[in-house]
Scaffold this active site. Sequence first.
Site, PDB file in Angstrom:
ATOM      1  N   LEU A  16      -1.343  -5.939  -0.348  1.00  0.00           N
ATOM      2  CA  LEU A  16      -1.229  -7.373  -0.037  1.00  0.00           C
ATOM      3  C   LEU A  16      -2.318  -8.184  -0.724  1.00  0.00           C
ATOM      4  CD1 LEU A  16      -0.504  -7.139   3.792  1.00  0.00           C
ATOM      5  CD2 LEU A  16       1.128  -7.706   1.981  1.00  0.00           C
ATOM      6  N   SER A  17      -3.292  -7.526  -1.338  1.00  0.00           N
ATOM      7  CA  SER A  17      -4.442  -8.246  -1.900  1.00  0.00           C
ATOM      8  C   SER A  17      -4.052  -9.300  -2.945  1.00  0.00           C
ATOM      9  CB  SER A  17      -5.452  -7.254  -2.478  1.00  0.00           C
ATOM     10  OG  SER A  17      -6.022  -6.504  -1.430  1.00  0.00           O
ATOM     11  N   THR A  62      -9.772   0.164  -3.637  1.00  0.00           N
ATOM     12  CA  THR A  62      -9.330   0.707  -2.359  1.00  0.00           C
ATOM     13  C   THR A  62      -9.120   2.206  -2.487  1.00  0.00           C
ATOM     14  OG1 THR A  62      -7.787   0.352  -0.531  1.00  0.00           O
ATOM     15  CG2 THR A  62      -6.880   0.113  -2.742  1.00  0.00           C
ATOM     16  N   LYS A  66     -13.370   4.199  -3.601  1.00  0.00           N
ATOM     17  CA  LYS A  66     -14.572   3.400  -3.297  1.00  0.00           C
ATOM     18  C   LYS A  66     -15.878   4.117  -3.617  1.00  0.00           C
ATOM     19  CE  LYS A  66     -12.238   0.525  -0.005  1.00  0.00           C
ATOM     20  NZ  LYS A  66     -12.065  -0.006   1.311  1.00  0.00           N
ATOM     21  N   ASN A  87     -16.330  -1.832  -2.639  1.00  0.00           N
ATOM     22  CA  ASN A  87     -14.954  -2.350  -2.604  1.00  0.00           C
ATOM     23  C   ASN A  87     -14.810  -3.627  -3.432  1.00  0.00           C
ATOM     24  OD1 ASN A  87     -16.001  -4.431  -0.983  1.00  0.00           O
ATOM     25  ND2 ASN A  87     -14.166  -4.501   0.292  1.00  0.00           N
ATOM     26  N   ASP A 102     -16.304  -4.591   3.227  1.00  0.00           N
ATOM     27  CA  ASP A 102     -15.471  -4.023   4.298  1.00  0.00           C
ATOM     28  C   ASP A 102     -16.118  -4.179   5.672  1.00  0.00           C
ATOM     29  OD1 ASP A 102     -13.268  -3.195   2.863  1.00  0.00           O
ATOM     30  OD2 ASP A 102     -14.006  -1.146   2.562  1.00  0.00           O
ATOM     31  N   ALA A 128     -14.613   9.835   7.251  1.00  0.00           N
ATOM     32  CA  ALA A 128     -15.911   9.686   6.580  1.00  0.00           C
ATOM     33  C   ALA A 128     -15.689   9.395   5.104  1.00  0.00           C
ATOM     34  CB  ALA A 128     -16.748  10.949   6.768  1.00  0.00           C
ATOM     35  N   GLY A 129     -14.569   8.744   4.792  1.00  0.00           N
ATOM     36  CA  GLY A 129     -14.272   8.372   3.409  1.00  0.00           C
ATOM     37  C   GLY A 129     -14.885   7.021   3.076  1.00  0.00           C
ATOM     38  N   GLY A 240      -5.684  -3.153  11.021  1.00  0.00           N
ATOM     39  CA  GLY A 240      -6.633  -3.552   9.987  1.00  0.00           C
ATOM     40  C   GLY A 240      -6.229  -4.770   9.170  1.00  0.00           C
TER      41      GLY A 240
END
Length: 280
Positions: A16-17, A62, A66, A87, A102, A128-129, A240
């Site tokens: 959607l960015s 994304t 990252k 990001n 973020d 933890a990404g 989110g």
Amino acid sequence: MGKHYAVFGSPIAHSLSPRIHAAFAKQIGVDLDYVAIEASLDDFAAALAAFAARGGNGGNVTLPLKEAAFVLCATTSERAHRAGAVNTLIRDGGNWHGDNTDGTGLIRDLTDRHGLDLRARRTLLLGAGGAARGVAPALLDAGIDQLFVVNRTTERADALVDAMGEPGRVHARYLGDVAALGEFDLIINATSAVRGGELPALPRSLVGRRTAAVDLSYGEVAIPFLAWARANGCHNAVDGLGMLVEQAAESFALWHGVRPETDAVFNELSGRNASLVTAD
Ligand code: NAP
């Protein structure tokens, strides 16, 4: 002549960015184009170099790029450095400067839009990404209590915890031991588990009287975790989408010096118009 921006990731087709940045640009009156570029970990460096050669002025990054973006930047902001993940890319002479919006985006969405007071919340971070790395420092700065990080690959949880540098407050735990961790006031799903498999099993014992559950993803991908949250009595279940719009506004402000108004874009993209919301 307009400026050139792009979001890099995989999968990226439904991002959607581009739409969010087009709406912001229209609102502020900036001439720009913003496209989605499919890039895997193997070809990201080449794709970014080609974009720079075409005159690219800035970008977003994304999943799953990252942490790779952090390595490709010549300079980074303090918050990107703390996260070890980028990001937002800003062209600086012949180099890329990296930032990370973020965390600020998540905190803005949870506090301003959803009215959550994050202070003193005992928090469980699943994953933890790159996204987890981006939001962890901002959660600590927002005043949460203890932070427990649980990830499928334990080494990545350990690395995130070490990077936070607060051993008395931030802890890594095994996914298999999650049932022994007690109740949490805030549970954040920062995994992409649903995309390639399924959400790890989560016990009801994690949920307390005021637990807020937050999935960093949105659309169909967020459904399983938010359904678990509602079925197990969480007080709030937030996806989110708001964070996506807020982190985009922060990136926009870094590039153009003006922070756009976000509510209109959020409302247009939100569940009130569900057909527009696809997995990013
Ligand atoms: P990433 O860097 O690729 O990390 C993926 C994470 O998910 C890792 O912790 C990984 O664990 C875990 N995972 C993947 N498959 C799993 C499985 N089958 N079972 C358990 N864990 C699994 O991706 P990311 O950039 O952090 O993104 C994570 C999610 O956040 C995505 O859904 C993304 O769309 C969302 N996000 C949303 C926003 C927003 O603005 N709303 C911003 C950023 C990210 P391992 O370490 O074991 O591989």
